[in-house]
Motif scaffolding. Structure first.
Motif: not given
Length: 520
Positions: A489-509
């Motif tokens: 993390n460039p702000d804290t300069k400490k190691l952390e686990y990477e965040t993997d972003w997923t997306d799911e769309g919800f829609g209809g007429p």
């Protein structure tokens, strides 16, 4: 000694005269009061009920008061204002014309009535100089006759059927002409604006307040009573109380495809587009609420909440876009640059935005409008490379929270964030067909086709438009999940686990409904 005293006395008189007349005398109409000014200072306020325009000529001030005639005042050396004459005319006085040293009154029948100064300092009228229009179709011509005005006579050869606008409602105007004046349904009435505008006189080399006399509408008569009639004010046409109304044979001035847009107008518009997610147990909606103001100069300010997505799911995602954009605005073209803020369920897609807007065509006619959005965001790739503090590059690191040194500084960029496009065209006097498409990386998409119904008004003050449409919409639900990959993390300069972003769309007429309301 006497000679010196005389010279001193004359010098004082000249000095006083110079101070009195060194500042220009001007006049200004403020409702039913005429303000007389010396430079920037108001030296007198005169009650002039019904005053339409005024003019300064030398030491005299002329005030046109419609059916009450013309009042003439004199400014003394002590800057006192005295009324010296009142002239009665056969028709309403609406303005003045200065031609060298000759002064004429412009009347509501578009004749010039001359004014002369008498030997005793008072004023009186002389014969009509000329008729502005002359004899044309749509005029009522009477035999030449002499009408006495005080001790003078005015030759009046031509009259035009004319009246006044006495009431205005959204889309309609009431005229004080009716069946007794020969008005019938489907006849045409021309509206001439009485708005006071500063006009430059090349002879006097000064600006003078005069009625603009601009033709703002040619409209059909839709209802007639004995002494009144109603005309329909079409798109792009205008009428105000006090404007002159003339019977005419000119073609109707309404234009559906390129109507002008009224100035100094407030507008609030928006819509709601609810949907039920297909194959899910979610309910969502897209909502917009926008406001704009059009100035008398080519400037418009617009802002609000544009395409806010609401999704009731496990995370209750609500992406939205806030916009504020000033634009150069004309009837047929608009271009603007502005800024805003984009919020998303994805933390890297939340930041300030840069906006572009272009409109080709008239707002309520045929037009194409496009918004482009660019977001100021971080390049997340810099998080993936780092050095272990106090160790060689590339050492194996397994502990979260250990200190680290990023190989790169935090980097930012402008990335394309989305668009909003609408195209519209009239299909009748009260209906426009439109299609609208919008997309944002913040987390929404929609497309629709529908109609805009002009339920009240003609696009000006008091207009109400109801758009309805059908289409489809979707809102994206972003979810962040920690992975076994360590990043610095460039702000804290400490190691952390990477965040993997997923997306799911919800829609209809969707079935959308909105409102567009305008007022002054």
């Amino acid at each position: 000694m006497i000679c010196r005293m005389s010279l001193l006395f004359l010098f004082c008189i000249l000095l006083i005269s110079f101070n009195v007349y060194s500042e220009e005398i001007t006049c200004e109409i403020d409702k039913d009061t005429t303000l007389i000014k010396s430079g920037e200072s108001v030296i007198s306020k005169i009650e002039t009920t019904g005053a339409i325009s005024c003019m300064v000529a030398g030491e005299n001030i002329f005030v046109a008061r419609g059916g009450s005639g013309v009042d003439i005042y004199k400014v003394t050396a002590e800057k006192k204002v005295e009324r010296i004459s009142t002239l009665t005319l056969p028709n309403e006085a609406i303005g003045f014309r200065l031609d060298g040293e000759n002064i004429s009154v412009i009347t509501a029948t578009f004749s010039y009535v001359g004014i002369k100064k008498n030997t005793d300092g008072s004023f009186s009228t002389i014969s009509v100089a000329r008729n502005i229009f002359g004899q044309k179709a749509g005029f009522v011509v009477s035999a030449a006759k002499e009408e006495k005005i005080g001790q003078q006579k005015v030759s009046q050869e031509t009259k035009r059927i004319q009246g006044k606008v006495i009431e205005v409602t959204p889309g309609y105007a009431i005229i004080d002409l009716g069946a007794k004046d020969g008005i019938e349904k489907n006849m045409r009435i021309e509206i001439l604006s009485m708005e006071q505008k500063k006009t430059y006189n090349i002879k006097t080399q000064a600006y003078e307040m005069m009625p603009s006399m601009e033709s703002t509408a040619v409209s059909p008569v839709v209802q007639v009573s004995e002494d009144r009639c109603m005309i329909r004010i079409g798109r792009g046409n205008r009428a105000e109380v006090g404007d002159i109304a003339l019977l005419t044979e000119k073609p109707l001035s309404e234009t559906l495809y390129s109507p002008s847009y009224e100035k100094n107008l407030h507008r609030i518009y928006g819509r709601i587009s609810p949907f039920v997610g297909i194959n899910t147990l979610t309910v969502g909606s897209l909502v917009s609420v926008m406001y704009d103001y059009t100035f008398s100069i080519p400037l418009k300010i617009e802002g609000g909440l544009r395409n806010a997505g609401i999704l009731f799911s496990k995370s209750n995602t609500s992406p939205f876009q806030l916009d504020l954009i000033p634009s150069y605005n004309t009837d047929l073209f608009e271009v603007g640059l502005g800024g805003g803020y984009s919020y998303s369920g994805h933390e890297l897609k939340r930041n300030f935005t840069f906006l572009q807007k272009v409109r080709l065509g008239a707002i309520d006619g045929t037009n194409f409008t496009m918004w482009n959005s660019f977001i100021y965001q971080e390049k997340h790739s810099s998080w993936f490379s780092f050095d272990m503090a106090g160790s060689e590059s590339g050492s194996q690191i397994k502990n979260v929270g250990d200190p680290c040194t990023p190989n790169k500084d935090r980097e930012y960029e402008f990335a394309w964030n989305g668009f909003d496009i609408e195209a519209s065209t009239p299909v009748s006097k009260s209906v426009n067909l439109f299609t609208h498409w919008a997309y944002s990386q913040a987390g929404w998409f929609m497309g629709e086709i529908g109609i805009k119904n002009f339920v009240k008004g003609n696009d000006g003050d008091g207009t109400i438009i109801i758009p309805v449409s059908i289409g489809g919409a979707a809102v994206v639900d972003y979810k962040g999940k920690k992975t076994p990959v360590l990043v610095c993390n460039p702000d804290t300069k400490k190691l952390e686990y990477e965040t993997d972003w997923t997306d799911e769309g919800f829609g209809g007429p969707i079935v959308s409904i909105g409102i567009d309301y305008r007022w002054k």
